[in-house]
Design an enzyme around this catalytic site. Structure first.
Site, PDB file in Angstrom:
ATOM      1  N   TYR A   1     -13.245   3.045  -4.752  1.00  0.00           N
ATOM      2  CA  TYR A   1     -12.158   2.639  -5.500  1.00  0.00           C
ATOM      3  C   TYR A   1     -12.095   3.026  -6.921  1.00  0.00           C
ATOM      4  O   TYR A   1     -11.184   3.152  -7.465  1.00  0.00           O
ATOM      5  CB  TYR A   1     -11.766   0.941  -5.097  1.00  0.00           C
ATOM      6  CG  TYR A   1     -11.070   0.755  -3.849  1.00  0.00           C
ATOM      7  CD1 TYR A   1      -9.612   1.127  -3.547  1.00  0.00           C
ATOM      8  CD2 TYR A   1     -11.904   0.411  -2.740  1.00  0.00           C
ATOM      9  CE1 TYR A   1      -9.219   0.900  -2.161  1.00  0.00           C
ATOM     10  CE2 TYR A   1     -11.359   0.196  -1.625  1.00  0.00           C
ATOM     11  CZ  TYR A   1     -10.250   0.287  -1.457  1.00  0.00           C
ATOM     12  OH  TYR A   1      -9.507   0.169   0.026  1.00  0.00           O
TER      13      TYR A   1
ATOM     14  N   HIS B   1     -11.421  -5.458  -4.359  1.00  0.00           N
ATOM     15  CA  HIS B   1     -11.782  -6.481  -3.219  1.00  0.00           C
ATOM     16  C   HIS B   1     -13.091  -7.292  -3.581  1.00  0.00           C
ATOM     17  O   HIS B   1     -14.023  -7.508  -2.549  1.00  0.00           O
ATOM     18  CB  HIS B   1     -12.267  -5.663  -1.933  1.00  0.00           C
ATOM     19  CG  HIS B   1     -10.957  -4.748  -1.456  1.00  0.00           C
ATOM     20  ND1 HIS B   1     -11.211  -3.829  -0.262  1.00  0.00           N
ATOM     21  CD2 HIS B   1      -9.750  -4.440  -1.894  1.00  0.00           C
ATOM     22  CE1 HIS B   1     -10.217  -3.315  -0.232  1.00  0.00           C
ATOM     23  NE2 HIS B   1      -9.240  -3.602  -1.145  1.00  0.00           N
TER      24      HIS B   1
ATOM     25  N   HIS C   1       0.703  -1.171   0.060  1.00  0.00           N
ATOM     26  CA  HIS C   1      -0.046  -0.192  -0.117  1.00  0.00           C
ATOM     27  C   HIS C   1       0.792   1.169   0.135  1.00  0.00           C
ATOM     28  O   HIS C   1       0.322   2.381   0.442  1.00  0.00           O
ATOM     29  CB  HIS C   1      -0.770  -0.103   1.390  1.00  0.00           C
ATOM     30  CG  HIS C   1      -1.993  -0.895   0.965  1.00  0.00           C
ATOM     31  ND1 HIS C   1      -1.972  -2.149   1.129  1.00  0.00           N
ATOM     32  CD2 HIS C   1      -3.487  -0.684   0.698  1.00  0.00           C
ATOM     33  CE1 HIS C   1      -3.004  -2.980   1.045  1.00  0.00           C
ATOM     34  NE2 HIS C   1      -3.876  -2.154   0.421  1.00  0.00           N
TER      35      HIS C   1
END
Length: 970
Positions: A453, A446, A337
């Site tokens: 997102y 996800h 990340h």
């Protein structure tokens, strides 16, 4: 002067409680640290990673440094909730690179049990996270009581600080780099490879470089890309001597502490308070903002002396960054990340390309940006390419920066062509529930449709498309259309700017909104000219925004608000719009998760996909949602058990090493989705709660949309909870201080504060208004607010419960009066086999056929051999029909790993499922109609007359809508 962060930022849920030993080397050499050559170690204040000092080791060839005492290694126990594993961590500073290796050994009673090497050909600080039982050679055992450092085959001098002999770390997060290139090799192909495979990606660049000769168009294209990128990033500031002094002093403070990446700070979680207090750092993002401010200053200054001073300060700041270990080849222990913290650093360096070239340091900056942005990813073989939302969001801008930092224009053009190839080959429809673009316009991350997102992906990708547009490096054709369709779709599940609450994932806070800038930039990136559809959508979303005059000058006008019904079955979502409002319904299935919950996010969101039916006319707040006081047990449209908040709160764990610490539950049902026809639509689902909470809770639910009316039916509602009632929620609306603006009852109808009229035909209604207590979705703390709430009470432990109500959405008084007298529809059937509703105004009939077999109580459809959704409308001499098989068919049969030995469904991580990347299988459904009809046969539809019946064979996949026109044979 900015405030510098002191102490440690904790990220809970990645590290787990244990007693952690740390060597910080303050004041004096610990008594258990010794060498085989006298006076070769000392405490120094030259450089440090915590406190104010570190351990200096001036070694000779083959010398050893020993730390005596329990290493603290613990064996990983399989089958337990704990997934983190014992790892070793340390910092090393090397002033002069050595062509050799430092060996780190772990002994028990003098016998080496495991070891690993560190390549010493670096300058500056380096750290590493080395997992004992995966990354090291040998076999670690508990009770190891000595660490031995064996010097390289030549003498040298290093500083050592912050040795943590054993700390529990999520095994997905250890990262390899040029010093320890053997760590976590699985990460190169894991789900988080886009973060973790920096070493692999960097090292696939040179062997894939191709020589090209640039044409005049190529060179002009490079100049156009650089110009657009620079114009987009630049910001003018007023440069004064005082401001330059302030920035110089700011950097002086930074040099006294360390530059940290917050994700690696988790290893400090279990340190003692006094040990934590010695750790002082500045976060990479804050340092990036500082660098970008310097870049703004340089590009705004007119005075040459000022420009030279700023350039020198910027270059010194980069050297500090490199010295801290932020340089090509270093992975900081973990790199997962990272992109979220580096954007400003990349932008600053690009804006300073010119002075860095003059100073002769631009190549070092380019190498650093190339490494951390994973630019080498663009050389991934075509057959292995797959779009990733995190890459688009956080890494793609860095990749472009790395390319544009080339001094050699031929190399720059070559890499731009490679970037184009990467984008053209990876922007495609992704299979299964993997991240990326779907055929229905949704964007997955996800393993689910995730607008928050998608917004980030557009913010990263769309500017790149804009910069490349109109050059030989442009994104065109199918790939442009895929992105265009996805951007346009965001305005369908948003109204005007807010997403439906059921689509907010783990952030139901009302803060995420549509990105209008993506519409503008995509419109300007049209292949031949400005894209009309995108530009007119932008004019509606941002009537005062940039480019408005340009678009209007071209004769373009603001689009009217979208009107119609849209089926997005890859996300189990049905949307219905009229005028300025949106109504949406959301479900879940055995392929699509019902919630995403982290330790500090969406703790009470279990019910948000239980058939949630939300009406949005403006913002979430203006449409009745405010997080404080919102009752998470009563999402409108859902059928759920009214359990106490302490029981609703998710019980979260790390299910396996492919997932994080999260909850993402699946159902065992395949029937969940929608259908659309001629601007109307429907949604239906078989609701079955995961046994983690209450596997006895079931319902069959449907919603039928006809113009500005919705009909909601439920049947087969049951569970064994004898302590708590089961409710189907009609509405829940924030009232604020204006309690008078709440619901009103008029005989058998209710009008809520949002001006929606509810007519309940079957079900016991409960109405409430006033102070409502709830819990904060992040912290679990008590919240409250004034709300109105209406639900149908099915009682405790219901058996075969039902409900039936209809809603007139945003009607005026005249329409409400007509609706009250006659809502103009008929329910033809409502049981566990089917829900069938006929709209008398449009002459449209909707069929939620939950089971295969004969269809009851209708004169048109005789039978189906597959649970289906059908809409029919008679128009003139033909019947228009839309068909959906909502089963995505990503796998057949039962996923056995999701069930225990007793056949009870158990929690498994969606990331670990072997079918998530499968392509949905085609399936042919047989629909038998009463009467004789003809239809135009196609690859999807075949018809056959069989006596007094017509047999339709309909082939579909991925929950797609199949449209059919039937003509009656007289």
């Amino acid at each position: 002067m900015k405030k510098i962060i002191l102490g440690v930022m904790m990220l809970t849920g990645i590290l787990y409680g244990q007693e952690v030993k740390v060597y910080q080397f303050e004041n004096e050499i610990p008594k258990n640290v010794e060498t085989n050559i006298k006076d070769s170690i000392s405490i120094t204040k030259e450089k440090y990673k915590d406190g104010e000092s570190s351990l200096k080791w001036k070694f000779k060839k083959g010398e050893t440094l020993n730390i005596l005492g329990d290493v603290g290694y613990t064996v990983f126990k399989t089958g337990e909730q704990e997934k983190a594993r014992s790892s070793y961590s340390m910092w090393i500073y090397n002033e002069n690179p050595i062509d050799g290796e430092l060996l780190v050994q772990f002994k028990k009673d003098g016998v080496v049990k495991c070891w690993f090497p560190i390549k010493m050909n670096f300058k500056g600080w380096r750290t590493m996270w080395v997992q004992y039982d995966r990354d090291m050679k040998g076999e670690p055992i508990e009770g190891m009581n000595e660490i031995t450092f064996v010097a390289p085959n030549e003498g040298g001098e290093i500083l050592i600080d912050q040795i943590i002999p054993s700390v529990l770390i999520d095994p997905r997060h250890n990262a390899r780099d040029e010093q320890v290139d053997f760590i976590n090799l699985e990460a190169d192909t894991a789900a988080n490879a886009h973060w973790m495979a920096l070493y692999k990606n960097y090292n696939q660049i040179d062997r894939n470089q191709k020589n090209i000769v640039l044409s005049k168009k190529d060179i002009e294209g490079i100049e156009k890309v650089e110009k657009r990128y620079r114009e987009k990033l630049l910001k003018k500031v007023q440069v004064t001597p005082e401001l330059i002094t302030e920035k110089t002093e700011e950097f002086s403070e930074y040099k006294k502490i360390n530059l940290e990446f917050i994700q690696r700070l988790v290893i400090y979680k279990d340190l003692k308070p006094e040990e934590k207090d010695r750790i002082k750092y500045i976060a990479t993002k804050e340092f990036g903002i500082y660098l970008r401010e310097l870049a703004y200053m340089y590009n705004s200054a007119d005075n040459k002396q000022e420009k030279d001073t700023i350039a020198k300060l910027f270059n010194e700041s980069l050297e500090y960054m490199y010295d801290q270990g932020w340089t090509k080849g270093s992975s900081q222990g973990t790199i997962h990340h990272l992109g979220y913290q580096m954007r400003e650093i990349y932008e600053a360096i690009f804006l300073m390309k010119e002075p860095l070239i003059k100073l002769g340091t631009v190549n070092k900056a380019k190498e650093m940006v190339t490494w951390y942005s994973a630019m080498g990813m663009i050389y991934t073989p075509k057959e292995n390419l797959r779009i990733n939302i995190d890459v688009l969001n956080t890494m793609l801008p860095g990749m472009l920066t790395a390319i544009l930092l080339n001094e050699n224009q031929e190399k720059e053009g070559r890499e731009l062509y490679q970037l184009q190839s990467y984008l053209m080959n990876s922007i495609n429809y992704s299979p299964g529930v993997l991240g990326g673009f779907k055929y229905d316009g949704t964007v997955f991350h996800h393993m689910q449709n995730y607008p928050a997102y998608a917004k980030g992906a557009f913010e990263g990708l769309v500017p790149i498309i804009y910069y490349l547009n109109g050059t030989p490096y442009a994104v065109t054709g199918k790939q442009f259309k895929i992105v265009k369709d996805a951007v346009l779709t965001t305005r369908l599940y948003s109204n005007k700017y807010n997403y439906l609450l059921s689509l907010t994932g783990r952030h139901p806070n009302g803060k995420f909104k549509i990105d209008a800038e993506s519409f503008r930039l995509m419109a300007l990136s049209g292949e031949n000219s400005v894209d009309k559809e995108l530009a007119e959508a932008y004019l509606r979303l941002s009537p005062q925004g940039k480019s408005v005059e340009k678009f209007k000058g071209m004769g373009l006008k603001e689009e009217t608000a979208p009107k119609g019904s849209w089926t997005m079955n890859m996300g189990s979502l049905q949307l219905h719009r009229r005028d300025e409002w949106l109504a949406g319904v959301k479900g879940y299935s055995r392929y699509l998760v019902g919630n995403e919950t982290y330790i500090k996010n969406n703790l009470y969101g279990r019910y948000m996909s239980y058939g949630a039916f939300q009406i949005l006319e403006s913002s979430l707040k203006e449409s009745g949602y405010v997080q404080e006081g919102w009752d998470w047990k009563h999402f409108p449209g859902t059928t759920a058990i009214d359990v106490p908040f302490e029981k609703l709160k998710s019980s979260i764990s790390q299910v396996d090493t492919k997932s994080g610490v999260e909850e993402m539950l699946l159902s065992d049902e395949t029937y969940s989705g929608g259908n659309s026809l001629n601007g109307n639509g429907m949604f239906a689902m078989k609701l079955h709660e995961h046994p983690k909470y209450d596997g006895t809770h079931k319902a069959r639910k449907s919603v039928f949309f006809f113009d500005n009316r919705a009909v909601l039916l439920g049947s087969g509602i049951e569970n064994s909870d004898s302590e708590n009632e089961t409710h189907t929620t009609l509405f829940q609306n924030y009232l604020g201080q204006n309690m008078k603006n709440s619901y009103t009852q008029k005989e058998d109808t209710i009008i809520d504060s949002q001006n929606n009229m509810y007519k309940v035909v079957e079900g016991d209604i409960v109405l409430k208004k006033g102070k409502q207590e709830s819990r904060d979705q992040n912290s679990g703390e008590r919240t409250e607010n004034n709300y109105e709430l209406a639900y149908i009470n099915h009682g405790k432990a219901p058996k075969n419960g039902k409900y039936h109500y209809s809603v007139l959405i945003k009607g005026d008084e005249q329409k409400q009066e007509k609706f009250k007298k006659n809502p103009k529809y008929e329910v033809l059937n409502q049981d566990n086999n089917s829900h069938i509703v006929k709209d008398l105004k449009s002459n449209m009939t909707g069929y939620a056929l939950f089971e295969s077999g004969k269809v009851q109580n209708n004169g048109f459809i005789e039978s189906v051999d597959t649970p289906s959704m059908i809409l029919l409308q008679e128009r003139d001499k033909e019947i228009q029909m839309s068909f959906v098989d909502p089963d995505l068919r990503l796998y057949e049969g039962r996923d056995k790993e999701q069930y225990d030995e007793n056949g009870v469904m158990i929690e498994r991580s969606i990331y670990s499922r072997p079918w998530i990347g499968n392509i949905g299988k085609e399936h042919t459904t047989l629909v038998v109609l009463n009467g004789k009809y003809t239809t135009e046969d196609s690859s999807k539809v075949k018809s056959e007359i069989d006596g007094d019946f017509t047999r339709l064979s309909i082939t579909s996949k991925n929950g797609e809508v199949v449209n059919i026109v039937l003509k009656k044979i007289s």
